[in-house]
Design an enzyme around this catalytic site. Structure first.
Site, PDB file in Angstrom:
ATOM      1  N   GLU A 137       1.222  -1.281   0.204  1.00  0.00           N
ATOM      2  CA  GLU A 137      -0.062  -0.214  -0.165  1.00  0.00           C
ATOM      3  C   GLU A 137       0.936   1.337  -0.074  1.00  0.00           C
ATOM      4  OE1 GLU A 137      -2.719   0.826   3.497  1.00  0.00           O
ATOM      5  OE2 GLU A 137      -3.483   2.043   2.584  1.00  0.00           O
ATOM      6  N   ASP A 140      -3.025  11.596  -2.501  1.00  0.00           N
ATOM      7  CA  ASP A 140      -3.347  12.942  -3.004  1.00  0.00           C
ATOM      8  C   ASP A 140      -3.729  13.691  -4.450  1.00  0.00           C
ATOM      9  OD1 ASP A 140      -3.214  13.652  -0.151  1.00  0.00           O
ATOM     10  OD2 ASP A 140      -0.396  13.841  -0.579  1.00  0.00           O
ATOM     11  N   LYS A 142      -4.697  20.931  -9.763  1.00  0.00           N
ATOM     12  CA  LYS A 142      -4.042  21.708 -10.937  1.00  0.00           C
ATOM     13  C   LYS A 142      -3.338  20.623 -11.841  1.00  0.00           C
ATOM     14  CE  LYS A 142      -3.901  25.595  -8.053  1.00  0.00           C
ATOM     15  NZ  LYS A 142      -2.730  26.599  -7.175  1.00  0.00           N
ATOM     16  N   ASP A 182     -12.092   9.653  -3.473  1.00  0.00           N
ATOM     17  CA  ASP A 182     -12.928  11.265  -3.763  1.00  0.00           C
ATOM     18  C   ASP A 182     -13.291  11.558  -5.038  1.00  0.00           C
ATOM     19  OD1 ASP A 182     -10.414  12.260  -2.280  1.00  0.00           O
ATOM     20  OD2 ASP A 182     -12.072  13.841  -2.227  1.00  0.00           O
TER      21      ASP A 182
HETATM   22  C1  LIG Z   1      -4.436  11.718   1.594  1.00  0.00           C
HETATM   23  S1  LIG Z   1      -3.596  11.313   2.410  1.00  0.00           S
HETATM   24  C2  LIG Z   1      -4.642   9.746   2.414  1.00  0.00           C
HETATM   25  C3  LIG Z   1      -3.913   8.752   3.259  1.00  0.00           C
HETATM   26  C4  LIG Z   1      -4.464   7.696   3.220  1.00  0.00           C
HETATM   27  N1  LIG Z   1      -4.216   5.969   2.324  1.00  0.00           N
HETATM   28  C5  LIG Z   1      -6.389   7.465   4.007  1.00  0.00           C
HETATM   29  O1  LIG Z   1      -6.924   6.891   3.082  1.00  0.00           O
HETATM   30  O2  LIG Z   1      -6.852   7.440   5.106  1.00  0.00           O
HETATM   31  C6  LIG Z   1      -2.352  10.954   1.013  1.00  0.00           C
HETATM   32  C7  LIG Z   1      -1.505  10.444   1.518  1.00  0.00           C
HETATM   33  O3  LIG Z   1      -0.620  10.010   0.541  1.00  0.00           O
HETATM   34  C8  LIG Z   1       0.969  10.652   1.367  1.00  0.00           C
HETATM   35  N2  LIG Z   1       2.136  10.374  -0.027  1.00  0.00           N
HETATM   36  C9  LIG Z   1       2.025  10.938  -0.810  1.00  0.00           C
HETATM   37  N3  LIG Z   1       3.030  11.359  -1.944  1.00  0.00           N
HETATM   38  C10 LIG Z   1       3.019  10.774  -1.695  1.00  0.00           C
HETATM   39  C11 LIG Z   1       4.450   9.689  -2.182  1.00  0.00           C
HETATM   40  N4  LIG Z   1       5.767  10.225  -3.141  1.00  0.00           N
HETATM   41  N5  LIG Z   1       5.321   8.701  -1.404  1.00  0.00           N
HETATM   42  C12 LIG Z   1       4.879   8.331  -0.271  1.00  0.00           C
HETATM   43  N6  LIG Z   1       3.413   8.433   0.961  1.00  0.00           N
HETATM   44  C13 LIG Z   1       3.336   9.396  -0.037  1.00  0.00           C
HETATM   45  C14 LIG Z   1       0.903  11.059   1.793  1.00  0.00           C
HETATM   46  O4  LIG Z   1       1.699  11.504   2.904  1.00  0.00           O
HETATM   47  C15 LIG Z   1      -0.262  11.132   2.598  1.00  0.00           C
HETATM   48  O5  LIG Z   1      -0.533  10.534   4.101  1.00  0.00           O
END
Ligand SMILES: C[S@@+](CC[C@H](N)C(=O)[O-])C[C@H]1O[C@@H](n2cnc3c(N)ncnc32)[C@H](O)[C@@H]1O
Length: 198
Positions: free
Chosen positions: A38, A113, A117, A149
Protein backbone atom coordinates in the site's frame (compact mmCIF):
# COMPACT_ATOMS: atom_id res chain seq x y z
CA UNK A 1 28.15 19.50 -14.98
CA UNK A 2 29.06 21.19 -11.67
CA UNK A 3 26.54 20.87 -8.87
CA UNK A 4 26.11 23.39 -6.08
CA UNK A 5 27.21 22.49 -2.51
CA UNK A 6 23.55 22.56 -1.40
CA UNK A 7 22.59 20.12 -4.16
CA UNK A 8 25.56 17.88 -3.27
CA UNK A 9 24.43 17.85 0.40
CA UNK A 10 20.88 16.96 -0.67
CA UNK A 11 22.16 14.07 -2.81
CA UNK A 12 24.29 12.84 0.08
CA UNK A 13 21.27 12.93 2.44
CA UNK A 14 19.20 11.07 -0.14
CA UNK A 15 21.86 8.36 -0.46
CA UNK A 16 22.00 7.95 3.33
CA UNK A 17 18.20 7.82 3.57
CA UNK A 18 17.97 5.17 0.85
CA UNK A 19 20.78 3.09 2.38
CA UNK A 20 19.02 3.11 5.79
CA UNK A 21 15.70 2.17 4.18
CA UNK A 22 17.33 -0.62 2.21
CA UNK A 23 18.88 -2.04 5.37
CA UNK A 24 15.55 -1.88 7.22
CA UNK A 25 13.80 -3.65 4.32
CA UNK A 26 16.43 -6.38 4.15
CA UNK A 27 15.87 -7.14 7.84
CA UNK A 28 12.05 -6.95 7.67
CA UNK A 29 11.79 -9.02 4.47
CA UNK A 30 14.09 -11.86 5.36
CA UNK A 31 12.44 -14.97 3.90
CA UNK A 32 9.70 -12.88 2.25
CA UNK A 33 9.16 -13.05 -1.54
CA UNK A 34 5.61 -11.74 -1.97
CA UNK A 35 3.81 -8.78 -0.44
CA UNK A 36 0.65 -6.73 -0.46
CA UNK A 37 1.84 -3.17 -1.04
CA UNK A 38 0.00 0.00 0.00
CA UNK A 39 1.51 3.32 -1.12
CA UNK A 40 0.47 6.41 0.84
CA UNK A 41 -1.00 4.31 3.67
CA UNK A 42 -1.51 7.29 6.01
CA UNK A 43 -2.33 6.05 9.52
CA UNK A 44 -2.52 2.45 8.35
CA UNK A 45 -6.22 1.85 9.19
CA UNK A 46 -6.97 -0.18 6.09
CA UNK A 47 -3.72 -2.14 6.01
CA UNK A 48 -3.86 -3.05 9.70
CA UNK A 49 -7.40 -4.34 9.33
CA UNK A 50 -6.48 -6.26 6.15
CA UNK A 51 -3.34 -7.77 7.74
CA UNK A 52 -5.39 -8.98 10.70
CA UNK A 53 -7.71 -10.93 8.38
CA UNK A 54 -4.85 -12.34 6.23
CA UNK A 55 -2.15 -13.50 8.65
CA UNK A 56 -0.37 -15.51 5.95
CA UNK A 57 0.12 -12.44 3.72
CA UNK A 58 3.01 -10.01 4.31
CA UNK A 59 1.54 -6.50 4.20
CA UNK A 60 3.69 -3.42 3.61
CA UNK A 61 2.61 0.21 3.87
CA UNK A 62 4.68 3.28 3.13
CA UNK A 63 4.03 6.97 3.68
CA UNK A 64 6.07 10.15 3.51
CA UNK A 65 4.91 11.44 6.88
CA UNK A 66 6.65 10.10 10.00
CA UNK A 67 3.83 10.62 12.50
CA UNK A 68 1.36 8.80 10.27
CA UNK A 69 3.75 5.86 10.08
CA UNK A 70 4.17 5.95 13.88
CA UNK A 71 0.37 5.67 14.24
CA UNK A 72 0.43 2.64 11.93
CA UNK A 73 3.23 1.05 13.93
CA UNK A 74 1.30 1.62 17.19
CA UNK A 75 -1.72 -0.19 15.72
CA UNK A 76 0.49 -3.05 14.56
CA UNK A 77 2.17 -3.39 17.94
CA UNK A 78 -1.10 -3.25 19.89
CA UNK A 79 -2.50 -6.07 17.75
CA UNK A 80 0.83 -7.91 17.64
CA UNK A 81 0.72 -8.41 13.89
CA UNK A 82 3.92 -10.09 12.71
CA UNK A 83 2.90 -9.88 9.04
CA UNK A 84 2.56 -6.08 8.94
CA UNK A 85 5.32 -3.57 8.14
CA UNK A 86 5.25 0.21 7.83
CA UNK A 87 8.08 2.37 6.49
CA UNK A 88 8.50 6.11 6.27
CA UNK A 89 9.46 6.33 2.62
CA UNK A 90 8.85 8.14 -0.62
CA UNK A 91 7.26 5.93 -3.27
CA UNK A 92 9.98 6.27 -5.94
CA UNK A 93 12.79 5.75 -3.44
CA UNK A 94 11.06 2.73 -1.90
CA UNK A 95 10.61 1.04 -5.27
CA UNK A 96 14.27 1.74 -6.08
CA UNK A 97 15.65 0.04 -2.97
CA UNK A 98 13.11 -2.78 -2.59
CA UNK A 99 14.88 -6.15 -3.06
CA UNK A 100 14.49 -7.36 -6.66
CA UNK A 101 12.98 -10.70 -5.61
CA UNK A 102 9.94 -9.08 -3.94
CA UNK A 103 6.76 -9.61 -5.96
CA UNK A 104 3.45 -7.78 -5.44
CA UNK A 105 0.27 -9.85 -5.10
CA UNK A 106 -1.83 -6.76 -4.67
CA UNK A 107 -1.03 -3.02 -4.82
CA UNK A 108 -3.40 -0.55 -3.19
CA UNK A 109 -3.76 3.24 -3.40
CA UNK A 110 -6.46 4.71 -1.16
CA UNK A 111 -7.39 8.37 -1.41
CA UNK A 112 -3.98 9.44 -2.74
CA UNK A 113 -3.35 13.20 -2.93
CA UNK A 114 -5.21 14.34 -6.09
CA UNK A 115 -2.98 17.30 -7.04
CA UNK A 116 -5.89 18.99 -8.90
CA UNK A 117 -3.94 21.68 -10.80
CA UNK A 118 -2.70 20.53 -14.23
CA UNK A 119 0.81 21.82 -13.51
CA UNK A 120 0.95 19.47 -10.49
CA UNK A 121 -0.37 16.33 -12.20
CA UNK A 122 3.19 15.02 -12.51
CA UNK A 123 3.20 14.71 -8.68
CA UNK A 124 0.35 12.19 -8.69
CA UNK A 125 1.42 8.71 -7.65
CA UNK A 126 -0.33 7.14 -10.63
CA UNK A 127 1.97 7.66 -13.60
CA UNK A 128 2.88 5.36 -16.50
CA UNK A 129 6.33 4.72 -14.98
CA UNK A 130 4.72 3.70 -11.67
CA UNK A 131 2.28 1.33 -13.41
CA UNK A 132 5.25 -0.10 -15.40
CA UNK A 133 7.18 -0.81 -12.21
CA UNK A 134 4.20 -2.32 -10.38
CA UNK A 135 3.46 -4.47 -13.47
CA UNK A 136 7.10 -5.63 -13.55
CA UNK A 137 6.76 -6.85 -9.96
CA UNK A 138 3.29 -8.39 -10.36
CA UNK A 139 2.50 -11.84 -11.79
CA UNK A 140 -0.32 -12.28 -14.31
CA UNK A 141 -3.62 -12.16 -12.42
CA UNK A 142 -2.24 -9.91 -9.64
CA UNK A 143 -4.32 -6.86 -8.79
CA UNK A 144 -3.94 -3.08 -8.64
CA UNK A 145 -6.68 -1.35 -6.60
CA UNK A 146 -7.32 2.40 -6.56
CA UNK A 147 -9.95 4.39 -4.66
CA UNK A 148 -10.44 8.17 -4.58
CA UNK A 149 -13.09 10.76 -3.78
CA UNK A 150 -11.63 12.90 -6.57
CA UNK A 151 -13.38 12.15 -9.88
CA UNK A 152 -10.70 13.71 -12.13
CA UNK A 153 -7.97 11.64 -10.44
CA UNK A 154 -10.10 8.50 -10.74
CA UNK A 155 -10.61 9.23 -14.46
CA UNK A 156 -6.88 9.88 -14.87
CA UNK A 157 -6.15 6.47 -13.31
CA UNK A 158 -8.72 4.68 -15.48
CA UNK A 159 -7.21 6.34 -18.58
CA UNK A 160 -3.67 5.34 -17.57
CA UNK A 161 -4.78 1.75 -16.90
CA UNK A 162 -6.69 1.53 -20.20
CA UNK A 163 -3.65 2.82 -22.09
CA UNK A 164 -1.31 0.32 -20.40
CA UNK A 165 -0.67 -2.98 -22.17
CA UNK A 166 0.02 -4.90 -18.93
CA UNK A 167 -3.08 -3.87 -16.97
CA UNK A 168 -6.74 -4.62 -17.74
CA UNK A 169 -9.59 -3.15 -15.71
CA UNK A 170 -11.64 -5.91 -14.10
CA UNK A 171 -15.15 -4.55 -13.66
CA UNK A 172 -16.29 -7.78 -11.94
CA UNK A 173 -13.53 -7.85 -9.33
CA UNK A 174 -14.62 -7.34 -5.76
CA UNK A 175 -12.89 -4.78 -3.58
CA UNK A 176 -10.31 -6.79 -1.61
CA UNK A 177 -11.29 -5.60 1.87
CA UNK A 178 -13.72 -2.98 3.15
CA UNK A 179 -12.43 -0.81 5.99
CA UNK A 180 -12.85 2.96 6.10
CA UNK A 181 -9.55 4.82 5.91
CA UNK A 182 -9.00 8.09 7.79
CA UNK A 183 -9.63 10.08 4.60
CA UNK A 184 -12.51 7.89 3.42
CA UNK A 185 -14.39 8.72 6.62
CA UNK A 186 -14.25 12.44 5.78
CA UNK A 187 -15.53 12.07 2.19
CA UNK A 188 -19.13 11.95 0.93
CA UNK A 189 -18.37 9.35 -1.73
CA UNK A 190 -15.65 7.71 -3.75
CA UNK A 191 -14.80 5.87 -6.97
CA UNK A 192 -12.92 2.57 -7.10
CA UNK A 193 -11.17 0.69 -9.87
CA UNK A 194 -9.53 -2.74 -9.83
CA UNK A 195 -7.14 -3.80 -12.59
CA UNK A 196 -5.44 -7.13 -13.21
CA UNK A 197 -2.00 -7.79 -14.55
CA UNK A 198 -2.31 -9.35 -18.01
C1 LIG B 1 -4.80 11.92 1.33
S1 LIG B 1 -3.70 10.92 2.25
C2 LIG B 1 -4.53 9.33 2.29
C3 LIG B 1 -4.00 8.45 3.38
C4 LIG B 1 -4.70 7.09 3.52
N1 LIG B 1 -4.52 6.28 2.34
C5 LIG B 1 -6.17 7.29 3.83
O1 LIG B 1 -6.99 7.01 2.93
O2 LIG B 1 -6.49 7.71 4.94
C6 LIG B 1 -2.39 10.61 1.10
C7 LIG B 1 -1.15 10.06 1.75
O3 LIG B 1 -0.17 9.77 0.76
C8 LIG B 1 1.11 10.13 1.26
N2 LIG B 1 1.99 10.36 0.10
C9 LIG B 1 1.84 11.32 -0.84
N3 LIG B 1 2.81 11.22 -1.76
C10 LIG B 1 3.60 10.17 -1.39
C11 LIG B 1 4.78 9.58 -1.93
N4 LIG B 1 5.33 10.04 -3.05
N5 LIG B 1 5.31 8.53 -1.28
C12 LIG B 1 4.75 8.05 -0.13
N6 LIG B 1 3.62 8.57 0.41
C13 LIG B 1 3.06 9.62 -0.19
C14 LIG B 1 0.84 11.37 2.08
O4 LIG B 1 1.84 11.60 3.03
C15 LIG B 1 -0.51 11.05 2.72
O5 LIG B 1 -0.39 10.45 4.00
Amino acid sequence: MEISPAHARELEKQQQRKAALQEACEVAFEGVDRILFEAGCGHGHWLTSYAETQPEQTCVGIDLISWRIRKGLDKRDKRQLQNLHFFKAELGEFLEILPERIRFDLTVLLFPDPWPKAKHHRRRMVQTAFLDEVARRTDVGGRFCFRSDDLPYYEWTVEHLEAHSEWAIDTKAEWPHEMETYFQEMMDGYHSVVARRV
